[in-house]
Design an enzyme around this catalytic site. Sequence first.
Site, mmCIF file in Angstrom:
data_model
loop_
_atom_site.group_PDB
_atom_site.id
_atom_site.type_symbol
_atom_site.label_atom_id
_atom_site.label_comp_id
_atom_site.label_asym_id
_atom_site.label_seq_id
_atom_site.Cartn_x
_atom_site.Cartn_y
_atom_site.Cartn_z
ATOM 1 C CD GLU A 126 0.003 -2.877 5.168
ATOM 2 O OE1 GLU A 126 -0.837 -1.962 5.375
ATOM 3 O OE2 GLU A 126 -0.278 -4.076 5.275
ATOM 4 C CD GLU A 177 -2.553 -3.523 0.691
ATOM 5 O OE1 GLU A 177 -2.333 -4.552 0.035
ATOM 6 O OE2 GLU A 177 -2.654 -3.520 1.944
ATOM 7 C CD GLU A 178 -2.424 1.622 6.243
ATOM 8 O OE1 GLU A 178 -2.418 0.608 6.950
ATOM 9 O OE2 GLU A 178 -1.883 2.706 6.592
#
Length: 267
Positions: free
Chosen positions: A149, A152-153
């Site tokens: 996460e 990805e962010e």
Amino acid sequence: MGEKKVRCTTPKNYDSRTAVDWFDGKKQFGPRGSAPGARSLIKWSADEQVHLVWFQIARQHAHWISELAKNNFLFHRTSPDGNELWMYKRLRGESTSTVDSPHTYMGAGGLVIRDDHLLVVKEHSIPFWKLPGGYVNPGENIGDAAIREVFEETGIRAEFVSLVAFRHVLSGSFDCDDIYFVTNLRPLTFDIVIDKEILEAKWMKCEDFITSPDVGEHSRFFVKTFFENSKKGITMKSSKMIHQFTNKEFINYTASCSTPTDSSADI
């Protein structure tokens, strides 16, 4: 065997008293509209070792759902992608006992610190700075989910250090519980590249994050907890083990106390 239209099998974590066969959709269930698995139900009902019967039905064969319901099969769950439905029938055993369906979502976030700065993001729909994170995928452990996460962010690659804390929400989305784990991650890269779902990301001074009115209280709580535990030398490390019966790997998270670190010296 011919085309497999409906599958009857044992879900993971259920014992050998469950029916565990594959069936040919044409031969076993007959023409569309006939009672599915009638002969098999008779066979299983006569077998005292079979307590539960399960069917996993692909979406393109949804016409079997009404037929199974007529034979007193109950709904249990769908597959993560929504393309399969599980139904079951109890043949014997306690009539009052239930087979609980999955009822809890899991999420994971990353508390990533670079010197005295914290990696934070702001989403389009939420006007507060927060820690990067999201839902844990099926088959993914907490640490790996947080690492994914964060990357990805924000485009930041990181590695797992420890578990910080978690929160538990009752009756969240779709009336399911929601458990969110926050992990401490060590950054391996430092240049931010935001994902389209993120409005903004940056390295914010830890002190500013704790005092700013533009920070979500949830994330503020986790960061304060991290620094308070660091002062006391408290960490929660992970260790892998193999289950003695299933032979599957699992992860323990255990709290320990060591020499306090300097990570919160200026906070």
